[in-house]
Each structure stands twice: as structure tokens, then as C-alpha cells.
Design an enzyme around this catalytic site. Structure first.
Site, PDB file in Angstrom:
ATOM      1  N   SER A   1      56.436 -46.854  -9.960  1.00 14.02           N
ATOM      2  CA  SER A   1      55.959 -47.012  -8.584  1.00 14.02           C
ATOM      3  C   SER A   1      54.442 -46.938  -8.458  1.00 14.02           C
ATOM      4  O   SER A   1      53.876 -47.409  -7.468  1.00 14.02           O
ATOM      5  CB  SER A   1      56.604 -45.963  -7.668  1.00 14.02           C
ATOM      6  OG  SER A   1      56.246 -44.654  -8.082  1.00 14.02           O
TER       7      SER A   1
ATOM      8  N   LYS B   1      55.073 -31.716 -22.666  1.00  8.79           N
ATOM      9  CA  LYS B   1      54.568 -32.781 -23.536  1.00  8.79           C
ATOM     10  C   LYS B   1      54.684 -32.396 -25.012  1.00  8.79           C
ATOM     11  O   LYS B   1      54.939 -33.254 -25.864  1.00  8.79           O
ATOM     12  CB  LYS B   1      53.120 -33.115 -23.180  1.00  8.79           C
ATOM     13  CG  LYS B   1      52.968 -33.813 -21.839  1.00  8.79           C
ATOM     14  CD  LYS B   1      53.748 -35.116 -21.772  1.00  8.79           C
ATOM     15  CE  LYS B   1      53.513 -35.868 -20.481  1.00  8.79           C
ATOM     16  NZ  LYS B   1      54.300 -37.117 -20.389  1.00  8.79           N
TER      17      LYS B   1
ATOM     18  N   TYR C   1      53.116 -28.284 -17.996  1.00 10.32           N
ATOM     19  CA  TYR C   1      52.951 -29.702 -18.359  1.00 10.32           C
ATOM     20  C   TYR C   1      52.689 -29.827 -19.854  1.00 10.32           C
ATOM     21  O   TYR C   1      53.302 -30.663 -20.535  1.00 10.32           O
ATOM     22  CB  TYR C   1      51.793 -30.298 -17.558  1.00 10.32           C
ATOM     23  CG  TYR C   1      51.441 -31.720 -17.920  1.00 10.32           C
ATOM     24  CD1 TYR C   1      52.243 -32.779 -17.513  1.00 10.32           C
ATOM     25  CD2 TYR C   1      50.299 -32.017 -18.664  1.00 10.32           C
ATOM     26  CE1 TYR C   1      51.927 -34.094 -17.843  1.00 10.32           C
ATOM     27  CE2 TYR C   1      49.974 -33.333 -18.989  1.00 10.32           C
ATOM     28  CZ  TYR C   1      50.792 -34.363 -18.576  1.00 10.32           C
ATOM     29  OH  TYR C   1      50.478 -35.653 -18.903  1.00 10.32           O
TER      30      TYR C   1
END
Length: 270
Positions: A11, A146, A142
Site C-alpha cells: 500500500s 529482523k 523491531y
């Protein structure tokens, strides 16, 4: 050769630019998003999919297979970047990060890979980050997600070695996306003024770098080149030299204590 490609998180940002670039290169591209209303003025085919919902993923994959008969390339791009002090982070908050950035990847990959294995051909591109290669302060959930994605990708590559399916990781530096405006940040709740100042200073630098980051179309162009390769490399770094290759060079040369201090110093934690 024209390929059928699924890009998650299409998006905005890297996902949108990647899907547009691949479609422009002549491929058939499905861009998945929970918010299909945001998929306007696009060249690719919009696909409603919530990667944290098994049924939504199953339905989305079935839609592509029914129309195209296969998926040649899967690009796991969807992700969120949460921020907050790890010393005051709830398990619920950490799970929210992992649901999208890690378990979502597992969910979509598990739905797509059996078909690739059966056809003895395919490519999975996982969009990681430089934060998947070394720690950063105050975006620790985060970073952890990852790191998990890095390990998952390496292990998946080993398992698929003799199947004809390749696994590639892309590690971008900072690029201009909607991560800055949409980021959820934990309020600082501890009665500790010094840590509060460090938290605020670090997040200010994180967001300044994002706002001044590169054009995500650069990543889209790189991924288009990767898709065109007969044997892609295991990893591709993309972004400013001082954010990508330089820290890894320094990390390899310095003791871990010095490297950590250097990173902290950059984020005004001294």
C-alpha cells in the site's frame, strides 16, 4: 521471462514502489495489503490480505493460484516499526511487532512455498533491514524481529538448497516511508530523567533519518534486478554507505564494546 509475483505490504513505501517497478518490467504483480482502499493509482493488481490472519492469507494465495496457476516470486515486505525502551516493554507490545514482521512472513511463506517446491522453481525475497545485522537503541523489538527474520531466511535457504527455490534477503537503510508517521511509541513511564532524555534523543534521530531517507523507488529498482537474475545472491544491501556497509565494516574491526559505544554515541546516548 514474465513472472507471477506477490508483494506484501504494497500500500505504500518500498512495497508499493517495488510492485509498480515489477509490473512496469512486464511481470504480473499482485500487491497485497490489509488496506486495499489505499491501493489507488497503481499499475499492479490489488489484493486484500492480512498477513497476520491465516484464513486471509489462504484466501489471497488461492485467488492468485486460481487466476495465474502459480506464484513464481514472493516478496515478504510488510512490516511495522514500533519504538520503546526494552526495559519497560510488555510482552504484548513485543508480540505486536513480531506478529507482522516475523510470524506474518512465516505464514505467507508457508502458504506459497509448497507450490514452488512442487514446480522445482521459485524465489523468496525477504525484506529485512540493517537493523537485522546489529542492535539499535529504543527500537529493540523491531531489531529482534529482523534478527529473527535473518535466522529464518538463512535456515530456510539451507532447507531449500536442493529444491530449485532461492531465498534472498534485502537489507535497506533509511528510506522515506510512512513508518515515521504511523509508528507506535511507548510512553516513557519510569521516574528517570536521564533515560527519558536518551529515549527522546534517540527517537528524534531515528525519525530524522527516516524523513531524510532515500527514495523507496531505489529499492524497487534493485528488487526488479534481483528478480531478473538466474541465481541471485544471498544478500543485497541498499542505502547510504554510512548506514549499510560502513557499520558492518567497523563492526568487524572493533571489539563489541567499542562498537556498541559508537552506535550509542550516534544516537546521543553517552
Amino acid at each position: 521471462m514474465k513472472k507471477v509475483i506477490l508483494v506484501t505490504g504494497a500500500s505504500s513505501g518500498i512495497g508499493r514502489e517495488t510492485a509498480n517497478a515489477l509490473q512496469a518490467a512486464g511481470h504480473t504483480v499482485y500487491g497485497a495489503s490489509r488496506s486495499v482502499h489505499a491501493l489507488k493509482d497503481i499499475a499492479f493488481i490489488p489484493l486484500k490480505m492480512d498477513i497476520t490472519d491465516d484464513e486471509s492469507v489462504k484466501s489471497g494465495i488461492e485467488t492468485i493460484i486460481a487466476a495465474e496457476g502459480r506464484i513464481d516470486v514472493l516478496i515478504n515486505n510488510a512490516g511495522i516499526v514500533l519504538a520503546g525502551p526494552l526495559y519497560d516493554t510488555s510482552v504484548e507490545f513485543a508480540k505486536k511487532q513480531f506478529e507482522v514482521n516475523f510470524f506474518g512472513v512465516v505464514c505467507v511463506s508457508t502458504a506459497v512455498l509448497p507450490g514452488m517446491i512442487e514446480r522445482k522453481k521459485g524465489l523468496v525475497i525477504n525484506i529485512s533491514s540493517v537493523a537485522g545485522l546489529f542492535g539499535l537503541p529504543y527500537v529493540g523489538t523491531y531489531v529482534a524481529a529482523k534478527f529473527a527474520l535473518e535466522g529464518y531466511s538463512q535456515s530456510l535457504r539451507m532447507e531449500l538448497q536442493n529444491t530449485g527455490v532461492d531465498v534472498t534477503v534485502v537489507n535497506p537503510g533509511d528510506f522515506k516511508t510512512n513508518n515515521t508517521s504511523s509508528r507506535e511509541k511507548l510512553p516513557f513511564s519510569l521516574p528517570h530523567e536521564k533515560l527519558k532524555r536518551e529515549y527522546d534523543a534517540a527517537i528524534e534521530i531515528v525519525e530524522k533519518n527516516e524523513v531524510n531517507g532515500g527514495n523507496p523507488a531505489i529499492v524497487g529498482k534493485l528488487i526488479t534486478k534481483i528478480v531478473g537474475k538466474s541465481k541471485p545472491a544471498h544478500r543485497y544491501m541498499v542505502g547510504a554507505f554510512d548506514q549499510t556497509k560502513l557499520p558492518l565494516i567497523v563492526k568487524a574491526l572493533l571489539p563489541s564494546t567499542m562498537f556498541s559505544k559508537m552506535i550509542n554515541g550516534y544516537y546521543n546516548i553517552k
